[in-house]
Design a protein around this motif. Sequence first.
Motif, mmCIF file in Angstrom:
data_model
loop_
_atom_site.group_PDB
_atom_site.id
_atom_site.type_symbol
_atom_site.label_atom_id
_atom_site.label_comp_id
_atom_site.label_asym_id
_atom_site.label_seq_id
_atom_site.Cartn_x
_atom_site.Cartn_y
_atom_site.Cartn_z
ATOM 1 N N ALA A 68 0.733 -1.245 0.002
ATOM 2 C CA ALA A 68 0.218 0.140 0.113
ATOM 3 C C ALA A 68 0.982 1.062 -0.130
ATOM 4 C CB ALA A 68 -0.811 -0.147 1.209
ATOM 5 N N ARG A 69 0.475 2.377 -0.437
ATOM 6 C CA ARG A 69 0.898 3.712 -0.223
ATOM 7 C C ARG A 69 0.259 4.195 1.125
ATOM 8 N NH1 ARG A 69 -0.985 6.953 -3.495
ATOM 9 N NH2 ARG A 69 -2.427 5.854 -4.794
ATOM 10 N N ALA A 70 0.883 3.810 2.308
ATOM 11 C CA ALA A 70 0.203 4.040 3.405
ATOM 12 C C ALA A 70 0.945 5.366 4.183
ATOM 13 C CB ALA A 70 0.587 3.034 4.262
ATOM 14 N N VAL A 71 -0.141 6.112 4.379
ATOM 15 C CA VAL A 71 0.277 7.511 5.029
ATOM 16 C C VAL A 71 -0.161 7.204 6.655
ATOM 17 C CG1 VAL A 71 -0.010 9.933 5.222
ATOM 18 C CG2 VAL A 71 -0.110 8.687 3.082
ATOM 19 N N GLY A 72 0.671 7.583 7.518
ATOM 20 C CA GLY A 72 0.550 7.723 8.914
ATOM 21 C C GLY A 72 -0.041 9.043 9.350
ATOM 22 N N ILE A 73 -1.140 9.250 10.077
ATOM 23 C CA ILE A 73 -1.618 10.450 10.511
ATOM 24 C C ILE A 73 -1.654 10.500 11.858
ATOM 25 C CG2 ILE A 73 -3.705 12.004 10.410
ATOM 26 C CD1 ILE A 73 -2.151 11.857 7.371
ATOM 27 N N ASP A 74 -1.350 11.687 12.487
ATOM 28 C CA ASP A 74 -1.612 11.945 14.022
ATOM 29 C C ASP A 74 -1.368 13.447 14.265
ATOM 30 O OD1 ASP A 74 -1.214 9.590 16.477
ATOM 31 O OD2 ASP A 74 -1.017 11.645 17.205
ATOM 32 N N PRO A 75 -2.306 13.757 15.269
ATOM 33 C CA PRO A 75 -2.371 15.417 15.515
ATOM 34 C C PRO A 75 -1.017 15.760 16.565
ATOM 35 C CG PRO A 75 -3.997 14.111 16.887
ATOM 36 C CD PRO A 75 -3.279 13.060 15.972
ATOM 37 N N ASP A 76 -0.326 14.602 16.989
ATOM 38 C CA ASP A 76 0.672 15.010 18.019
ATOM 39 C C ASP A 76 1.847 15.034 17.399
ATOM 40 O OD1 ASP A 76 2.714 14.709 20.093
ATOM 41 O OD2 ASP A 76 1.168 13.967 21.328
ATOM 42 N N GLU A 77 2.655 16.425 17.240
ATOM 43 C CA GLU A 77 3.886 16.613 16.555
ATOM 44 C C GLU A 77 4.967 15.542 16.867
ATOM 45 O OE1 GLU A 77 4.836 20.574 16.536
ATOM 46 O OE2 GLU A 77 3.016 21.215 15.297
ATOM 47 N N ARG A 78 4.844 15.468 18.244
ATOM 48 C CA ARG A 78 6.114 14.588 19.027
ATOM 49 C C ARG A 78 5.709 13.156 18.655
ATOM 50 N NH1 ARG A 78 10.935 13.074 20.479
ATOM 51 N NH2 ARG A 78 10.881 11.547 22.545
ATOM 52 N N MET A 79 4.782 12.807 18.678
ATOM 53 C CA MET A 79 4.433 11.342 18.022
ATOM 54 C C MET A 79 5.004 11.113 16.614
ATOM 55 S SD MET A 79 2.915 8.677 19.542
ATOM 56 C CE MET A 79 1.429 8.954 20.540
ATOM 57 N N ILE A 80 4.684 11.936 15.801
ATOM 58 C CA ILE A 80 5.085 11.963 14.466
ATOM 59 C C ILE A 80 6.500 12.132 14.224
ATOM 60 C CG2 ILE A 80 4.923 13.245 12.296
ATOM 61 C CD1 ILE A 80 2.529 11.643 12.497
#
Length: 257
Positions: A68-80
């Motif tokens: 897949a062309r997977a994209v991880g999304i998260d609102p936490d900048e530290r987590m990203i």
Amino acid sequence: MDKAQAPGRTSADTDALIALLDIADNIPGAVELRARSYELLGIAPDAAIADVGCGSGRAAVEMAERGARAVGIDPDERMIAVAGERWPAADFRVANAYDLPFAEGELQGYRADKVYHVLDDPARAVAEARRVLAPGGRIALIGQDWDTFVIDADDAALTRTIVHARADLVPAPRVVRRSRNLLLDAGFADVTVEAHTWIFTDAAMVPVLADLAGKARSAGAISDAQAEAWIAEQRERGRRGRMYLALPLFVTAATRR
């Protein structure tokens, strides 16, 4: 086990959460549950898929490994940032479940694992999922019901108080009970629900139980002495292989019309 950003979370809070998620990602059954969610998404080669509330990024990487062309999304900048450090070749972006960085109909798959319970408006997130999915695209929502931690302890009443007090701190603690209807209300088809129960009997999950009691203490639902005694009991149970924690997780999947 929260994954998306909670209001007021500090960098230290995020680091502590990552440590808990690392435990959760590696416990017996976790690999199989993630794999089941990928099967429900029907990942095809080069399919565009978002992992919303991706945490430290493992699922997005695993889906990419499946083509897949997977994209991880998260609102936490530290987590990203941590996800990017761990998986530098993967695609991670800072965004929230209400405003995803995709055009209408751009995705073939949408996955959210242990995310919707921290949202104040899950229906809005489902509507956004429908917007970014192409017709025929698949959605998979994974979550726990925060009132259904099943824990063996000497003081059953205190244990109920801890579980319910922790649930009361979650914006949508029982959203998994609504997930099927949320998807139906948004016009999704072929909605299915599966239950997968994890059972733990040793010390591996003691940090999760300690976190439950710690949060209940912070909320004022139990005293310091009650929290310390309950955690000590669970540690001793874990040491002797006598701990019992059953955690049902639910997977709700559907097709975008």
